[in-house]
Write an enzyme that holds these catalytic residues in place. Sequence first.
Site, short mmCIF file in Angstrom:
data_model
loop_
_atom_site.label_atom_id
_atom_site.label_comp_id
_atom_site.label_asym_id
_atom_site.label_seq_id
_atom_site.Cartn_x
_atom_site.Cartn_y
_atom_site.Cartn_z
N VAL A 55 25.40 5.74 -6.22
CA VAL A 55 25.82 4.91 -7.05
C VAL A 55 26.63 3.37 -6.40
O VAL A 55 26.80 2.29 -7.10
CB VAL A 55 27.00 5.98 -7.12
CG1 VAL A 55 28.40 5.80 -7.17
CG2 VAL A 55 27.69 7.47 -7.34
N GLY A 58 24.18 1.46 -8.65
CA GLY A 58 24.34 1.28 -10.31
C GLY A 58 25.66 0.32 -10.33
O GLY A 58 25.88 -0.17 -11.19
N GLU A 59 26.42 0.89 -9.14
CA GLU A 59 28.13 -0.09 -9.32
C GLU A 59 27.52 -1.14 -8.96
O GLU A 59 27.84 -2.52 -9.58
CB GLU A 59 28.36 0.00 -8.26
CG GLU A 59 30.19 -0.13 -8.78
CD GLU A 59 31.96 0.33 -8.18
OE1 GLU A 59 32.81 -0.43 -8.69
OE2 GLU A 59 31.52 1.04 -7.22
N SER A 60 26.21 -1.98 -8.37
CA SER A 60 26.64 -3.62 -7.83
C SER A 60 25.84 -3.73 -9.24
O SER A 60 26.15 -5.10 -9.67
CB SER A 60 25.32 -3.48 -6.92
OG SER A 60 25.69 -2.88 -5.63
N SER A 63 28.33 -4.13 -12.08
CA SER A 63 29.54 -5.29 -12.38
C SER A 63 28.88 -6.54 -12.02
O SER A 63 29.30 -7.45 -12.59
CB SER A 63 30.33 -4.85 -10.66
OG SER A 63 30.88 -3.71 -10.71
#
Length: 134
Positions: A55, A58-60, A63
């Site tokens: 996660v 993925g978020e890095s 975003s």
Amino acid sequence: MTEDALAYVKQRGLGALADKMGIEIVEFSVERAVARMPVLGNTQPADLLHGGAYVVLGESLGSMSANLYAGQGRLAVGIEINASHTRSATSGYVTGVCTPIHLGRTLTTHEISVTDDQGRRCSTIRITNLIKEL
């Protein structure tokens, strides 16, 4: 990677957490962002890559991609994320490939496919970001 995108990544960085986890950008543009992360150092007690590590990768990617798309004077902030883990990585690296599903005026949605060194999908992450004026 375009010069503008490369300058953006160098200037902004991925953040302290991504740095601690060893995340490295491989390719970066609005249309596609790719990064890799080592399994070693990011595992749970059973020596499998921690689900939260997927996660974070993925978020890095999602975003940063949303912020590149948002442009100067605007900020993209995550408002929703989900992940489905389908395989466990135990060694080597995992690679995340981030592609936009929706690029709107105020919302973006990206899908991040994370695979192991053998190209097997381990996790699928979807993130939605809200774009706001600074």
